[in-house]
Enzyme design. Structure first.
Site, PDB file in Angstrom:
ATOM      1  N   HIS B 278       0.833  -1.205   0.000  1.00 47.00           N
ATOM      2  CA  HIS B 278       0.000   0.000   0.000  1.00 47.00           C
ATOM      3  C   HIS B 278       0.874   1.263   0.000  1.00 47.00           C
ATOM      4  CE1 HIS B 278      -3.767   2.201   1.066  1.00 47.00           C
ATOM      5  NE2 HIS B 278      -2.908   3.040   1.624  1.00 47.00           N
ATOM      6  N   GLU B 279       1.791   1.328   0.940  1.00 42.13           N
ATOM      7  CA  GLU B 279       2.616   2.541   1.056  1.00 42.13           C
ATOM      8  C   GLU B 279       3.560   2.676  -0.142  1.00 42.13           C
ATOM      9  OE1 GLU B 279       1.616   4.600   3.202  1.00 42.13           O
ATOM     10  OE2 GLU B 279       0.391   3.211   4.394  1.00 42.13           O
ATOM     11  N   HIS B 282       1.733   4.528  -2.721  1.00 37.58           N
ATOM     12  CA  HIS B 282       1.785   5.984  -2.518  1.00 37.58           C
ATOM     13  C   HIS B 282       3.145   6.528  -2.978  1.00 37.58           C
ATOM     14  CE1 HIS B 282      -1.958   6.855  -0.478  1.00 37.58           C
ATOM     15  NE2 HIS B 282      -1.761   5.952   0.464  1.00 37.58           N
ATOM     16  N   GLU B 308      -4.793   7.597  -3.118  1.00 40.88           N
ATOM     17  CA  GLU B 308      -5.322   6.352  -2.580  1.00 40.88           C
ATOM     18  C   GLU B 308      -5.524   5.325  -3.703  1.00 40.88           C
ATOM     19  OE1 GLU B 308      -5.284   6.184   0.567  1.00 40.88           O
ATOM     20  OE2 GLU B 308      -6.371   4.331   1.017  1.00 40.88           O
TER      21      GLU B 308
END
Lengths: 514, 514
Positions: B278-279, B282, B308
């Site tokens: 997830h990170e 980003h 997101e």
């Protein structure tokens, strides 16, 4: 903050508020520099240099804000000025000193010096790698020329006797090169016979035990354990420090956030061991400053020399003492398993106190170290007095190393190009290293008087009471006095070389049996 | 920089230079925040809050510099304005938007809101621990009142339809709550039947394999390996990232220095595994921005929702796909030794894609997640429209959880007090989480069209070509368009919910055999 609400009180509080902003900004700058050396991803080099450039621009803008000039003017001309306390006056003095230094130099000169230093330090790296001073020389010449111009101007602003004195004043305020010359001549005369006796002693220490392989994680445990001994808290829920690894060890921080670094070499555990003690000594100074002076100019260490005195106190006077090792060697043996089993206390203490004249300052022992510094000071002083030129440096350097330390410099990379200071334009910094040792001699003598059981404390590993004594007698004065005045305040005596020489003679005559 | 040397060119370059200073300062602020969460000694809390306070004061001062207002005025009134390129006009627009937002709010309101948020978030912590909303309620009421005042003013400045729209606009520019309501109603109607089918499927996934104990250092190796797969470089000599551990995972950084964090749980390795993906998603967005736009307003991600979408693309669409796991499960088995031996691909994929309505948003699966968000959005919208009050929140919250997710909230700590956003005053942020998923549906549909062999690439672990495609088709637009316009640019179509629902139906009908 001053409680008074008259004009002087309002002006003073305003001045302190502006100063606090600069102090906060410098602490942020410190964080960005710490991160650059420890955690920053390599790709970020250019971004970080833009961030740092911006912070230093902002800091310059804040420190030279014309409103500061107006506030200073009004405060100093105020008919109530004498009502200010000693601390308040000192704060005003420190802000004014900085303001004058930063506003009196033409911006063009500041910018071209910064640019030339950036060039010079990079060329220095290349020239050092190539062992070719001729590459570095023209850049160093330009830098010295710019620094000389600045020194001439600052000499007038600060009222120093020589331009070089104005440069030294940045690091060791109000300490003239004439005073330093006298101290260093005496120091040199005292050191040379000690070195001779150590070098010609019948039995030499066996240093080989220091190259036994100790794994990195064990060395980290040693660091943590030493930090605990000297009261550098990295573990508790209210810890104000941490230890990371960098190429060159350093300390960075302010009051509640003071971080140290070290470097681990698998076959030289003493390197990180003593660098942790050294840096923890610097950190101790920052951490012991008076809380109520936080964010005030007076809430800083006194000088580079005083900072060095504290780091070397922990590293050498405490950390290389036979007493400390009588306490700590069993612990070191425990931490390292079988690696150091069979090593006797006396052999170990002699090994970490070997005296050996060498070519490289940063590798020098406690006794020969100051001679390296004295050589650099003498050269800087003569360079800025026009007695020697940048072209003369190799000859002068090598001659002095032969004369003072009896070593032959083979090339300029292990000679005058060994340190980064000159490439960065840090002229005037070197003498503070040796001044720190001189201060230590007097501080130790005072400690011995006031705490007669100091050696039992060393031998119990009770550095915490020593730390407290240093806090009360050294650190808590912050930047309230210039160094020579602080020395007098602490010891009741004028600056003197003898106590440091006495300390060395005592210690090394015992160790070397001379 | 514009090459023109006319007045417009000079003004524009000056404006960009001023904007660059703010961007640099914000990047320094980011570093200080990252350090606070990862490396800062605990004692430094107060010092750091003063440093951060000072940085945000400086940033406010820079962003509201009257000279920016004058430059904007001259640029927008210039007869040559139309000569500016699209990018230049966008930069002007973005600076103006920020300037207006920051200058039109009365300073007093900004300060009292910041103070109230600081109080509210601390009281929220205490109230959550005590499971007592009555403690939090009065502070939240004050904060909502202040935010409402700001929203009223911003509504006029930004020309939005409702005050709440002006708050949403901070995170998802030019995206009205009317549009969001329509999208979310459709999304909810589509999600509920999918959830029902998954929940009532004859065989449920066995999640127990995800609670097998995996030591921290092994989990760190998994993180490093996943980073490599998705092209988040933390190792090479030109790496621009790093992974550290924090309580809550986050991404922080700019261009060449973008750092992610994760949290390791010994008995829940999937947590760190998917948070790293997830990170890293980003981070990918920040790292893929156009180099020539660095330090320009346009050199930023488009919106919170788009950010997101990128993190969830890597985490869910790629990272929870059966194709990726056909590639990566053998590697995971290798890294974990015997711990996962015997786990079949199908069982593993079903386990990491379990669908289970729950009370806590941050633990929610890919299908139920948006319902958590929709609940929050509906509540915020109605709260700022005055249709419900802060006192009504528990009842409204619990009712909606029962209605949408069929779960019974037992107390307000696992209900409306579970998230930190409202205590911090981040109203308008929540909808961006679900918008990101909607965007993903359309981005994936476009990718499938343009890269027909996408699933083979997933199955080869070849995320690098996907990353490149996202770079060209999403990231390289930076902040050139508002999100709805960017969506059209990328996909050629208006925003639509169907592609995301199609993606879920495809995936979960296969996994659950419905």
């Amino acid at each position: 903050m001053v409680a008074r609400t008259d004009e002087l009180g309002r002006d003073y509080n305003k001045l302190l508020q502006k100063s606090k902003e600069t102090i906060l900004l410098m602490s942020i700058n410190g964080l960005a520099e710490w991160d650059m050396e420890t955690k920053m991803p390599p790709k970020a080099v250019n971004l970080r240099s833009q961030q740092l450039g911006m912070l230093s621009q902002l800091e310059h803008k804040m420190s030279t804000d014309p409103e500061i000039g107006e506030l200073l003017d009004r405060i100093l001309r105020s008919t109530n000025y004498e009502d200010l306390s000693q601390v308040e006056k000192r704060n005003v003095h420190l802000v004014k000193k900085r303001y004058d230094e930063m506003t009196k130099l033409p911006e063009e000169l500041v910018v071209s010096t910064a640019k030339q230093a950036a060039i010079a330090v990079n060329v220095w790296k290349a020239a050092k790698a190539a062992k070719d001073y001729s590459i570095f020389k023209p850049q160093l010449e330009k830098l010295v020329e710019l620094k000389s111009k600045a020194a001439e101007i600052l000499m007038t602003v600060k009222g120093t006797a020589t331009p070089y004195d104005a440069l030294v004043d940045y690091y060791e305020p109000s300490t003239s090169s004439e005073t330093i010359s006298k101290l260093f001549d005496e120091l040199r005369s005292g050191l040379i016979p000690i070195i001779k006796k150590c070098v010609t002693a019948p039995t030499r220490p066996d240093e080989s035990l220091l190259s036994r392989t100790i794994p990195f994680d064990t060395q980290q445990k040693i660091s943590d354990s030493l930090a605990k001994v000297v009261g550098y808290d990295i573990e508790s829920p209210s810890a104000g420090g941490r230890i990371d690894e960098t190429e060159h060890p350093f300390t960075n921080g302010y009051y509640d956030d003071v971080r140290i670094t070290t470097h681990y070499y698998e076959n030289n555990f003493a390197s990180s061991l003593f660098s942790v003690l050294h840096e923890a000594g610097h950190a101790m100074y920052e951490q012991n400053l008076r809380r109520d002076w936080m964010f005030q100019p007076v809430g800083n260490g006194c000088s580079s020399g005083f900072h060095e005195s504290q780091s070397r106190f922990v590293e050498n006077i405490f950390g290389r003492s036979p007493e400390f090792w009588s306490y700590y060697l069993p612990e070191l043996r425990r931490l390292t398993g079988s690696i150091l089993s069979g090593v006797g206390l006396n052999d170990f203490v002699r090994a970490v106190n070997v005296v050996r004249p060498s070519k490289i300052r940063v590798d020098a022992d406690e006794v020969t170290y100051c001679l390296h510094v004295i050589i650099r000071f003498n050269i800087e002083r003569d360079l800025f007095a026009g007695k020697i030129s940048v072209a003369d440096l190799p000859e002068v350097w090598n001659e002095k190393y032969m004369k003072y330390l009896d070593v032959k410099v083979e090339n300029d990379s292990e000679g005058l190009m060994q340190d980064t200071h000159w490439g960065l334009g840090y002229f005037g910094y070197f003498p503070t290293y040796a001044l720190g040792n001189i201060y230590d001699g007097q501080i130790l003598a005072t400690l011995k008087k006031q705490m007669p059981d100091w050696s039992e404390r060393f031998a119990r590993g009770d550095f915490l009471s020593i730390r407290q004594w240093l806090g009360e007698n050294v650190h808590s004065y912050g930047d309230l006095y210039d160094p020579m005045d602080l020395m007098k305040k602490i010891t009741g005596e004028e600056i003197a070389v003898k106590p440091f020489l006495d300390y060395l003679n005592d210690k090394y005559s015992n160790l070397y049996g001379y």
